[in-house]
Design an enzyme around this catalytic site. Structure first.
Site, PDB file in Angstrom:
ATOM      1  N   SER A   1       0.859  -1.195   0.000  1.00 46.67           N
ATOM      2  CA  SER A   1       0.000   0.000   0.000  1.00 46.67           C
ATOM      3  C   SER A   1       0.886   1.234   0.000  1.00 46.67           C
ATOM      4  O   SER A   1       1.984   1.230   0.573  1.00 46.67           O
ATOM      5  CB  SER A   1      -0.879   0.027   1.251  1.00 46.67           C
ATOM      6  OG  SER A   1      -1.562   1.265   1.335  1.00 46.67           O
TER       7      SER A   1
ATOM      8  N   TYR B   1      -1.593  -0.382  10.702  1.00 50.41           N
ATOM      9  CA  TYR B   1      -1.789  -0.794   9.297  1.00 50.41           C
ATOM     10  C   TYR B   1      -0.616  -0.344   8.429  1.00 50.41           C
ATOM     11  O   TYR B   1      -0.046  -1.127   7.666  1.00 50.41           O
ATOM     12  CB  TYR B   1      -3.102  -0.233   8.752  1.00 50.41           C
ATOM     13  CG  TYR B   1      -3.278  -0.544   7.282  1.00 50.41           C
ATOM     14  CD1 TYR B   1      -3.623  -1.833   6.874  1.00 50.41           C
ATOM     15  CD2 TYR B   1      -3.065   0.428   6.303  1.00 50.41           C
ATOM     16  CE1 TYR B   1      -3.760  -2.139   5.525  1.00 50.41           C
ATOM     17  CE2 TYR B   1      -3.203   0.130   4.950  1.00 50.41           C
ATOM     18  CZ  TYR B   1      -3.552  -1.152   4.572  1.00 50.41           C
ATOM     19  OH  TYR B   1      -3.677  -1.455   3.234  1.00 50.41           O
TER      20      TYR B   1
END
Ligand SMILES: NC(=O)c1ccc[n+]([C@@H]2O[C@H](COP(=O)([O-])OP(=O)(O)OC[C@H]3O[C@@H](n4cnc5c(N)ncnc54)[C@H](OP(=O)(O)O)[C@@H]3O)[C@@H](O)[C@H]2O)c1
Length: 234
Positions: free
Chosen positions: A133, A146
């Site tokens: 990501s 995250y």
């Protein structure tokens, strides 16, 4: 010979789009996620798109279940896509949410990739592509766990790349910006119009995977051009 791809997190979102993208190329898809009904629906769609599909209902964070159900499997490509995001400040995260992100986004890479690599080593060919990501390299409020798991993905993939390339195995990481899915409890709707759609990420994965034997695209970022004026900057 028909080529095969194992996609984790194939029951919805980006993983489902990757499965369907390769089904249209005529590949056999091994579709892994926890929810059997969604996998069965995907299987029907893959078959009507011209591919073959073997659904495997599995929690990728469960080391012994992964070893039992995926150990010794032979596939040409593994896409480590299954991921969990609970985006909120660290003091608001429960211990369960923290551990679940680490278990699915980090520890499952160990379980699943180790189940698949022996077959690739034996054939001296294969490709491990992991969905990272942009959140793994740019900080944001709510990303302490995250974002750190996705930073791990990038570092892990680069280290693994130099470890296994002499054995004929490519390692890549595809890093999307914001994508319209149910990620982080999102209910997709009009507010998401500016984001990428899962098929955009599937196309990026196809560009990385469908390369000549001697070409490795190791890292690819895929972003939207239409970032809202006061959006999260992805
Ligand atoms: N959406 C974004 O904006 C975005 C941006 C950058 C990167 N990503 C990354 O893209 C990947 C896919 O995310 P998404 O947006 O498609 O999310 P999603 O719609 O929430 O889908 C997540 C997928 O992972 C599976 N999964 C979750 N926990 C699992 C477990 N323990 N075992 C097996 N499968 C599991 C889910 O299936 P089951 O529930 O059936 O198990 C589902 O198929 C993730 O790695 C995410 O971090 C997403």
């Amino acid at each position: 010979m028909t080529q095969s791809i194992l996609v984790t997190g194939a029951s919805r979102g980006i993983g489902r789009a990757i499965a369907l993208r390769f089904a249209r190329e005529g590949w056999t898809v091994v579709a892994v996620a926890r929810k059997q009904p969604e996998l069965d629906a995907l299987r029907a769609e893959v078959i009507s798109a011209g591919g073959m599909c073997r659904p495997i209902a599995l929690d990728v964070a469960d080391a012994s279940a992964v070893a039992r159900q995926l150990g010794g499997i032979e596939v040409d490509v593994l896409v480590n896509n299954a991921g969990v995001g609970v985006l909120k400040p660290m003091m608001e995260l429960s211990a369960e949410e923290w551990h679940r992100m680490l278990d699915v986004n980090v520890n499952a890479l160990f379980h699943v990739t180790r189940a698949v690599l022996p077959g690739m080593f034996a054939r001296k060919a294969g490709h491990v592509c992991t969905i990272g990501s942009i959140g793994g390299r740019s900080v944001f409020v709510g990303g302490s766990c995250y974002g750190a798991t996705k930073a791990f993905v990038t570092a892990w993939a680069e280290n693994l790349m130099i470890e296994v390339r002499d054995r004929g195995v490519k390692v890549s990481v595809v890093m999307p910006g914001a994508v319209t899915t149910e990620f982080n409890g999102n209910a997709p709707g009009e507010k998401d119009r500016w984001k990428l759609v899962p098929a955009d990420v599937a196309d990026a994965v196809a560009q990385v995977v469908l390369t000549p034997p001697n070409v490795l695209i190791h890292r690819l970022e895929v972003r939207t051009l239409t970032v809202p004026a006061k959006g999260p900057g992805k």
